[in-house]
Design a protein around this motif. Structure first.
Motif, short mmCIF file in Angstrom:
data_model
loop_
_atom_site.label_atom_id
_atom_site.label_comp_id
_atom_site.label_asym_id
_atom_site.label_seq_id
_atom_site.Cartn_x
_atom_site.Cartn_y
_atom_site.Cartn_z
N PHE A 30 1.19 -1.40 -0.21
CA PHE A 30 -0.18 0.28 -0.19
C PHE A 30 0.37 0.94 0.02
CE2 PHE A 30 -2.52 -3.54 2.58
CZ PHE A 30 -4.21 -3.61 1.05
N PRO A 31 0.31 2.32 -0.25
CA PRO A 31 1.38 2.93 -0.55
C PRO A 31 1.02 4.58 0.29
CG PRO A 31 -0.83 3.75 -2.38
CD PRO A 31 -0.52 2.70 -1.08
N TRP A 32 0.65 4.24 0.81
CA TRP A 32 0.30 5.36 2.58
C TRP A 32 1.96 6.02 2.84
CZ3 TRP A 32 -3.74 6.04 0.39
CH2 TRP A 32 -4.80 5.18 -0.25
N VAL A 33 2.85 5.96 2.86
CA VAL A 33 4.04 6.07 3.79
C VAL A 33 4.05 7.11 2.74
CG1 VAL A 33 6.00 6.18 3.97
CG2 VAL A 33 4.64 4.55 5.20
N TYR A 34 4.80 6.95 1.38
CA TYR A 34 5.11 7.50 0.86
C TYR A 34 3.98 9.08 0.22
CZ TYR A 34 3.36 6.42 -3.84
OH TYR A 34 2.31 6.65 -4.78
N LEU A 35 2.82 9.07 0.24
CA LEU A 35 1.53 9.79 -0.09
C LEU A 35 1.32 10.58 1.44
CD1 LEU A 35 -1.42 7.38 -1.66
CD2 LEU A 35 0.55 9.10 -3.09
N HIS A 36 1.65 9.65 2.18
CA HIS A 36 0.95 10.96 3.48
C HIS A 36 2.27 11.67 3.68
CE1 HIS A 36 -2.89 9.92 4.96
NE2 HIS A 36 -2.71 9.02 5.08
N THR A 37 3.59 11.40 2.83
CA THR A 37 4.57 12.54 3.09
C THR A 37 4.76 13.46 2.20
OG1 THR A 37 5.92 10.34 3.49
CG2 THR A 37 7.25 11.96 3.14
N ILE A 38 4.27 12.91 1.06
CA ILE A 38 4.26 14.41 0.44
C ILE A 38 2.99 15.03 0.47
CG2 ILE A 38 5.53 12.62 -1.34
CD1 ILE A 38 2.51 12.48 -2.67
N LEU A 162 -1.00 14.39 -8.26
CA LEU A 162 -1.40 15.73 -8.13
C LEU A 162 -1.62 16.19 -6.62
CD1 LEU A 162 -1.13 17.21 -11.44
CD2 LEU A 162 1.19 17.24 -9.74
N GLY A 163 -3.46 15.12 -7.07
CA GLY A 163 -4.07 15.80 -5.64
C GLY A 163 -3.91 15.06 -4.77
N TRP A 164 -2.85 14.59 -4.18
CA TRP A 164 -2.54 13.82 -2.93
C TRP A 164 -1.09 15.06 -1.67
CZ3 TRP A 164 -2.78 10.38 1.43
CH2 TRP A 164 -4.16 9.64 0.89
#
Length: 575
Positions: A30-38, A162-164
């Motif tokens: 799942f991608p939540w680490v890098y998405l919440h980071t950015i 871009l949205g995240w």
């Protein structure tokens, strides 16, 4: 240092994600680490950087820091042709070839690119909204799938990222602005440029927070290594202190829990020092989960402060009154110590914290901050003639902001601006309050074990699904101990197995099990939990029992904020 007259306010932001990486394959599921980071960790740093007078406590779970580092390593290896990006979504952003339309892989990427707040993220951008509408057509009319160009998926991947993107980045980064203006027909150069921005944001997180700490604006603190619930590792029976009738797992204790809890804290300190170069003075024990035994362990590990929810304070005060009937109610806005422990315990003002988490997202930022500060002023006013209170707002630094316009930009900007220059309130940190106390800690004989959520551990144990998950973990730990003792594993294998066990000990898996949570998220987390257990069995060379391959939980609820946040008091749960 807290001034002689102002009332101290501590904003404590907790950053954490569990381990989404499969240790056997290196893949992120799942991608939540890098998405919440950015989106969030970068914005939270920027708001502090933009208001030099602001101060805060920022807490990191070490397993989050390590995963950010792993993303950076994988991207660099990919750039040099020496490896792959282990996250399928991030890898797809820069893939030379995308899956063909009509294939399960194509549909899978589409579904991943829609996991965002529909109102605050997707519909904010007309181009993104149009792509989302097209996916509905794609789903409902499969006979049209063959006519959809791969350009559709390419554009959707770009818009999802871009949205995240964090609002502070969006307002300052020329690459992000130009991609948004372009809107469609993104080239491979565009996609690689976007990856470069993501890499730069990821790589800046550690140095930015380290710099804020060196300037004295931020106190950095830590959680147990994999965000484990220490009181339950130490003693499952501790759940009965706040809920005497709670149903517990078949295994009445976690084998070797004392050793594992100590390992979780020692490993946390090691990782923390590697990233930030200093020893942490404070520990936000996962979800504010505390017990008297946990305080003793924090004491042994050299921590000076910790924190929890205000229900834990009330439960502990009520217990103390059974022995001392005329004990005054010191309230939640004071530091406490318990029993023989010297660790100062601060308590979250659940009312204030929950206003941010559940109420203010739809308010105008000035009205919301004005209301919050008004409540703080009332607390300050009630203290006249008494010792000065300590007002603590403690909450995660990520999940609330997607419900706010522009990722909470206006709210946070206003909050720091007002509190940094308030005539009666002063932003500070817990370590400063220990060095320069405004009041002597209230000493009580015993802390009633519990967490910031309802003052209990019901979010992690007691439900039949949660209890089955504990039994699976206990059973795996029994086999783990036998293998560790029989000398069949080399040192490196033992270290890998210990780390995999720590991942299985994380509290997040148990959080999500139960019918009251959303079906998709429950499915994601229970599958990942069982995969981690299977990996542990493989690492110790013992066949995983059939029970590990059986579905643990199946959610069907629709909790507020998707279940990622909870109110502090059970009576405040949204209907």
């Amino acid at each position: 240092m807290v001034s002689d007259t102002k009332i101290p306010v501590v904003l404590c932001w907790h950053m954490h994600q569990p381990s989404y990486q499969d240790m056997r394959t290196g893949q992120f599921l799942f991608p939540w680490v890098y998405l919440h980071t950015i989106k969030d960790y970068s914005d939270m740093a920027a708001h502090l950087e933009n208001e030099p007078e602001a101060r805060a406590v920022v807490n990191f779970a070490p397993v989050l820091l390590e995963q950010i580092e792993t993303y950076l390593v994988q991207i660099e290896q990919w750039r040099h042709g020496a490896g792959e990006i282990g996250d399928p979504l991030l890898a797809a952003l820069v893939a030379e070839e995308l899956p063909e339309t009509g294939t399960p892989a194509f549909l899978g990427l589409i579904e991943k690119c829609l996991r965002a707040n529909p109102d605050r993220i997707i519909k904010r951008y007309p181009a993104f909204a149009r792509l989302a509408e097209l996916t509905d057509v794609y789903r409902k009319k499969p006979e049209l799938q063959r006519y959809i160009s791969s350009r559709f998926l390419s554009d959707l991947l770009v818009w999802y990222h871009l949205g995240w993107m964090g609002e502070t980045i969006r307002r300052e980064n020329h690459c992000i602005q130009s991609l948004q203006e372009k809107g469609h027909n993104f080239t491979m150069d565009d996609r690689r440029a976007l990856l470069n921005v993501i890499f730069d944001v990821l790589s800046g997180i550690g140095p930015r927070y380290r710099h804020l700490a060196q300037k004295g604006q931020v106190e950095l603190s830590v959680s147990p290594y994999t965000h484990a619930m220490l009181p339950l590792l130490l003693e499952l029976e501790s759940a009965r202190e706040a809920m005497p009738d709670i149903s517990l797992p078949v295994h009445n204790n976690y084998p070797g829990g004392n050793e594992r809890a100590g390992w979780q804290l020692q490993q946390a300190k090691t990782v923390f020092k590697r990233f930030f170069g200093v020893e942490p003075a404070g520990c936000w024990a996962s979800e504010g989960g505390l017990s008297q035994a946990t305080l003793a362990l924090l004491d042994d590990q050299g921590f000076r402060w910790t924190a929890s929810g205000d229900s834990v304070a009330h439960n502990s005060l009520n217990l103390a009154r059974e022995e001392i009937p005329d004990l005054p109610d010191s309230g939640i806005h004071q530091p406490y110590t318990f029993g023989d422990s010297s660790v100062s315990v601060f308590f979250r003002d659940d009312g204030l914290s929950d206003l941010i988490g559940f109420n203010y997202a739809d308010w105008h930022a000035r009205d919301a901050v004005g209301d919050l500060v008004h409540h703080m002023e009332n607390i300050a006013g009630q203290s006249r003639g008494k010792s000065r209170p300590v007002i603590s707002v403690i909450m995660d630094g990520e999940n609330a902001w997607e419900y706010y316009p522009e990722n909470g930009f206006h709210f946070l900007d206003e909050l720091y601006r007002i509190l940094s220059h308030h005539p009666r309130l002063k932003l500070t940190t817990y370590s400063d309050l220990i060095e320069h106390p405004v009041a002597e800690p209230v000493r009580l004989p015993h802390l009633v074990a519990g967490s910031w959520i309802y003052g209990t551990f019901s979010t992690w144990i007691g439900d039949p699904d949660k209890n089955r998950a504990w039994d699976l973990l206990c059973e795996a730990k029994i086999h783990y101990d036998r293998v560790m003792d029989n000398g069949s594993l080399k040192t490196e294998q033992k270290e890998s197995a210990s780390q995999q066990l720590a991942i299985c000990e994380g509290s997040d898996w148990f959080w999500w099990f139960g019918d009251y949570n959303p079906a998709q998220v429950v499915s994601d987390f229970e599958h990942l939990y069982r995969r981690h257990l299977v990996n542990l069995y493989e690492m110790i060379g013992y066949p995983a029992p059939p029970s590990v391959f059986q579905q643990l939980s199946q959610g069907s609820g629709e909790p507020a904020r998707g279940g990622a946040m909870r109110p502090g008091h059970e009576a405040d749960k949204p209907a």
